[in-house]
Design a protein around this motif. Structure first.
Motif, PDB file in Angstrom:
ATOM      1  N   ALA A 101       0.836  -1.205   0.000  1.00  0.00           N
ATOM      2  CA  ALA A 101       0.000   0.000   0.000  1.00  0.00           C
ATOM      3  C   ALA A 101       0.868   1.252   0.000  1.00  0.00           C
ATOM      4  O   ALA A 101       0.573   2.221  -0.705  1.00  0.00           O
ATOM      5  N   LEU A 102       1.946   1.223   0.765  1.00  0.00           N
ATOM      6  CA  LEU A 102       2.864   2.367   0.797  1.00  0.00           C
ATOM      7  C   LEU A 102       3.464   2.607  -0.584  1.00  0.00           C
ATOM      8  O   LEU A 102       3.473   3.742  -1.077  1.00  0.00           O
ATOM      9  N   ILE A 103       3.931   1.563  -1.232  1.00  0.00           N
ATOM     10  CA  ILE A 103       4.521   1.704  -2.565  1.00  0.00           C
ATOM     11  C   ILE A 103       3.484   2.210  -3.567  1.00  0.00           C
ATOM     12  O   ILE A 103       3.759   3.115  -4.363  1.00  0.00           O
ATOM     13  N   LEU A 104       2.290   1.637  -3.516  1.00  0.00           N
ATOM     14  CA  LEU A 104       1.232   2.086  -4.417  1.00  0.00           C
ATOM     15  C   LEU A 104       0.922   3.562  -4.197  1.00  0.00           C
ATOM     16  O   LEU A 104       0.746   4.324  -5.156  1.00  0.00           O
ATOM     17  N   SER A 105       0.874   3.976  -2.940  1.00  0.00           N
ATOM     18  CA  SER A 105       0.603   5.375  -2.623  1.00  0.00           C
ATOM     19  C   SER A 105       1.714   6.282  -3.150  1.00  0.00           C
ATOM     20  O   SER A 105       1.448   7.346  -3.714  1.00  0.00           O
ATOM     21  N   LEU A 106       2.957   5.845  -2.966  1.00  0.00           N
ATOM     22  CA  LEU A 106       4.089   6.633  -3.463  1.00  0.00           C
ATOM     23  C   LEU A 106       4.070   6.756  -4.989  1.00  0.00           C
ATOM     24  O   LEU A 106       4.555   7.741  -5.541  1.00  0.00           O
ATOM     25  N   LEU A 107       3.505   5.755  -5.650  1.00  0.00           N
ATOM     26  CA  LEU A 107       3.398   5.773  -7.107  1.00  0.00           C
ATOM     27  C   LEU A 107       2.174   6.556  -7.588  1.00  0.00           C
ATOM     28  O   LEU A 107       1.906   6.619  -8.781  1.00  0.00           O
ATOM     29  N   GLY A 108       1.433   7.119  -6.645  1.00  0.00           N
ATOM     30  CA  GLY A 108       0.244   7.896  -7.012  1.00  0.00           C
ATOM     31  C   GLY A 108      -0.986   7.051  -7.250  1.00  0.00           C
ATOM     32  O   GLY A 108      -1.970   7.531  -7.819  1.00  0.00           O
ATOM     33  N   LEU A 109      -0.957   5.822  -6.819  1.00  0.00           N
ATOM     34  CA  LEU A 109      -2.082   4.906  -7.017  1.00  0.00           C
ATOM     35  C   LEU A 109      -2.859   4.758  -5.709  1.00  0.00           C
ATOM     36  O   LEU A 109      -2.946   3.683  -5.122  1.00  0.00           O
ATOM     37  N   GLY A 110      -3.416   5.870  -5.253  1.00  0.00           N
ATOM     38  CA  GLY A 110      -4.096   5.916  -3.965  1.00  0.00           C
ATOM     39  C   GLY A 110      -5.252   4.941  -3.839  1.00  0.00           C
ATOM     40  O   GLY A 110      -5.409   4.297  -2.800  1.00  0.00           O
ATOM     41  N   LEU A 111      -6.065   4.822  -4.880  1.00  0.00           N
ATOM     42  CA  LEU A 111      -7.200   3.909  -4.812  1.00  0.00           C
ATOM     43  C   LEU A 111      -6.720   2.469  -4.627  1.00  0.00           C
ATOM     44  O   LEU A 111      -7.285   1.716  -3.823  1.00  0.00           O
ATOM     45  N   ALA A 112      -5.687   2.076  -5.341  1.00  0.00           N
ATOM     46  CA  ALA A 112      -5.134   0.726  -5.193  1.00  0.00           C
ATOM     47  C   ALA A 112      -4.614   0.520  -3.771  1.00  0.00           C
ATOM     48  O   ALA A 112      -4.822  -0.546  -3.170  1.00  0.00           O
ATOM     49  N   ALA A 113      -3.941   1.529  -3.224  1.00  0.00           N
ATOM     50  CA  ALA A 113      -3.441   1.444  -1.848  1.00  0.00           C
ATOM     51  C   ALA A 113      -4.606   1.277  -0.875  1.00  0.00           C
ATOM     52  O   ALA A 113      -4.535   0.473   0.061  1.00  0.00           O
ATOM     53  N   GLN A 114      -5.667   2.019  -1.100  1.00  0.00           N
ATOM     54  CA  GLN A 114      -6.841   1.928  -0.226  1.00  0.00           C
ATOM     55  C   GLN A 114      -7.474   0.539  -0.290  1.00  0.00           C
ATOM     56  O   GLN A 114      -7.904   0.000   0.730  1.00  0.00           O
ATOM     57  N   ILE A 115      -7.519  -0.048  -1.476  1.00  0.00           N
ATOM     58  CA  ILE A 115      -8.089  -1.391  -1.633  1.00  0.00           C
ATOM     59  C   ILE A 115      -7.243  -2.416  -0.888  1.00  0.00           C
ATOM     60  O   ILE A 115      -7.768  -3.286  -0.183  1.00  0.00           O
ATOM     61  N   VAL A 116      -5.924  -2.320  -1.013  1.00  0.00           N
ATOM     62  CA  VAL A 116      -5.025  -3.247  -0.309  1.00  0.00           C
ATOM     63  C   VAL A 116      -5.212  -3.115   1.199  1.00  0.00           C
ATOM     64  O   VAL A 116      -5.297  -4.116   1.920  1.00  0.00           O
ATOM     65  N   VAL A 117      -5.293  -1.892   1.685  1.00  0.00           N
ATOM     66  CA  VAL A 117      -5.488  -1.686   3.122  1.00  0.00           C
ATOM     67  C   VAL A 117      -6.885  -2.147   3.542  1.00  0.00           C
ATOM     68  O   VAL A 117      -7.068  -2.648   4.653  1.00  0.00           O
ATOM     69  N   GLY A 118      -7.855  -2.045   2.651  1.00  0.00           N
ATOM     70  CA  GLY A 118      -9.184  -2.576   2.945  1.00  0.00           C
ATOM     71  C   GLY A 118      -9.136  -4.081   3.198  1.00  0.00           C
ATOM     72  O   GLY A 118      -9.782  -4.590   4.124  1.00  0.00           O
ATOM     73  N   ALA A 119      -8.362  -4.795   2.391  1.00  0.00           N
ATOM     74  CA  ALA A 119      -8.193  -6.242   2.604  1.00  0.00           C
ATOM     75  C   ALA A 119      -7.508  -6.505   3.947  1.00  0.00           C
ATOM     76  O   ALA A 119      -7.864  -7.452   4.660  1.00  0.00           O
ATOM     77  N   LEU A 120      -6.557  -5.665   4.284  1.00  0.00           N
ATOM     78  CA  LEU A 120      -5.867  -5.780   5.571  1.00  0.00           C
ATOM     79  C   LEU A 120      -6.860  -5.572   6.720  1.00  0.00           C
ATOM     80  O   LEU A 120      -6.817  -6.282   7.730  1.00  0.00           O
ATOM     81  N   ILE A 121      -7.773  -4.636   6.553  1.00  0.00           N
ATOM     82  CA  ILE A 121      -8.794  -4.380   7.581  1.00  0.00           C
ATOM     83  C   ILE A 121      -9.681  -5.613   7.767  1.00  0.00           C
ATOM     84  O   ILE A 121     -10.014  -5.980   8.895  1.00  0.00           O
ATOM     85  N   VAL A 122     -10.056  -6.253   6.678  1.00  0.00           N
ATOM     86  CA  VAL A 122     -10.891  -7.452   6.774  1.00  0.00           C
ATOM     87  C   VAL A 122     -10.176  -8.522   7.596  1.00  0.00           C
ATOM     88  O   VAL A 122     -10.751  -9.107   8.528  1.00  0.00           O
ATOM     89  N   ALA A 123      -8.908  -8.774   7.289  1.00  0.00           N
ATOM     90  CA  ALA A 123      -8.144  -9.792   8.021  1.00  0.00           C
ATOM     91  C   ALA A 123      -7.996  -9.402   9.493  1.00  0.00           C
ATOM     92  O   ALA A 123      -8.180 -10.239  10.390  1.00  0.00           O
ATOM     93  N   ALA A 124      -7.676  -8.146   9.761  1.00  0.00           N
ATOM     94  CA  ALA A 124      -7.512  -7.694  11.145  1.00  0.00           C
ATOM     95  C   ALA A 124      -8.841  -7.751  11.904  1.00  0.00           C
ATOM     96  O   ALA A 124      -8.870  -8.067  13.096  1.00  0.00           O
TER      97      ALA A 124
END
Length: 170
Positions: A101-124
């Motif tokens: 998510a950090l790498i995606l965010s740094l690349l300007g792909l905020g929506l992709a980063a948010q989706i990855v973190v969303g999956a992390l939220i589900v697991a947590a």
């Protein structure tokens, strides 16, 4: 020749499952902030927390310390010891997700980063609410199929959906 980590980089074994669940709850909160703010700094904080927990469990992690010293003993008031290696594996998966998510965010792909973190939220959330550790399940699967050697965690050889009492009887 056997190689071992320096003592300051050891992961606890066993782990209090309620402390792990508490940490998952804190991860959920920070992950929600990361999605809302959608800034690399917040994703970096999330990834750093996972890195610290992978390196040495709760020892250097603010969330880990809060969970072990305050939340688990004062709120949960329970102790349930579970093997440490699957929890470290789960933290490593969290590091992979939050780092991605950090790498995606740094690349300007905020929506992709948010989706990855969303999956992390589900697991947590599964860990926090039900004590269902997806990383631990994956660890057990990989160990049963020989990807992770049985010597990594002898107590884990029987990780499954069964209760600890049933696992002992097996």
């Amino acid at each position: 020749m056997s190689r071992s980590l320096p003592s300051f980089l050891t992961f606890p074994n066993p782990v209090n499952d309620y402390a792990a669940r508490s940490t998952a709850g804190l991860v959920i909160l920070l992950a929600i902030v990361a999605i809302v703010v959608d800034h690399p700094v917040v994703y970096a904080l999330l990834a750093l927390g996972f890195l610290l927990r992978v390196m040495a469990g709760p020892r250097y992690s603010p969330f880990g310390q809060l969970s072990v010293r305050v939340i688990a003993p004062k709120i949960w008031r329970k102790t349930k010891l579970v093997p440490g290696p699957p929890k470290r594996f789960a933290q490593t998966i969290g590091l992979a997700f939050s780092g991605s998510a950090l790498i995606l965010s740094l690349l300007g792909l905020g929506l992709a980063a948010q989706i990855v973190v969303g999956a992390l939220i589900v697991a947590a959330a599964l860990e926090f609410a039900f004590g269902l550790c997806l990383g631990c399940i994956a660890f057990g699967f990989l160990q049963r199929h020989g990807v992770i050697p049985e010597t990594v965690c002898e107590a884990c050889n029987n990780l499954s959906w069964r209760t600890p009492a049933e696992q002992t009887a097996a």
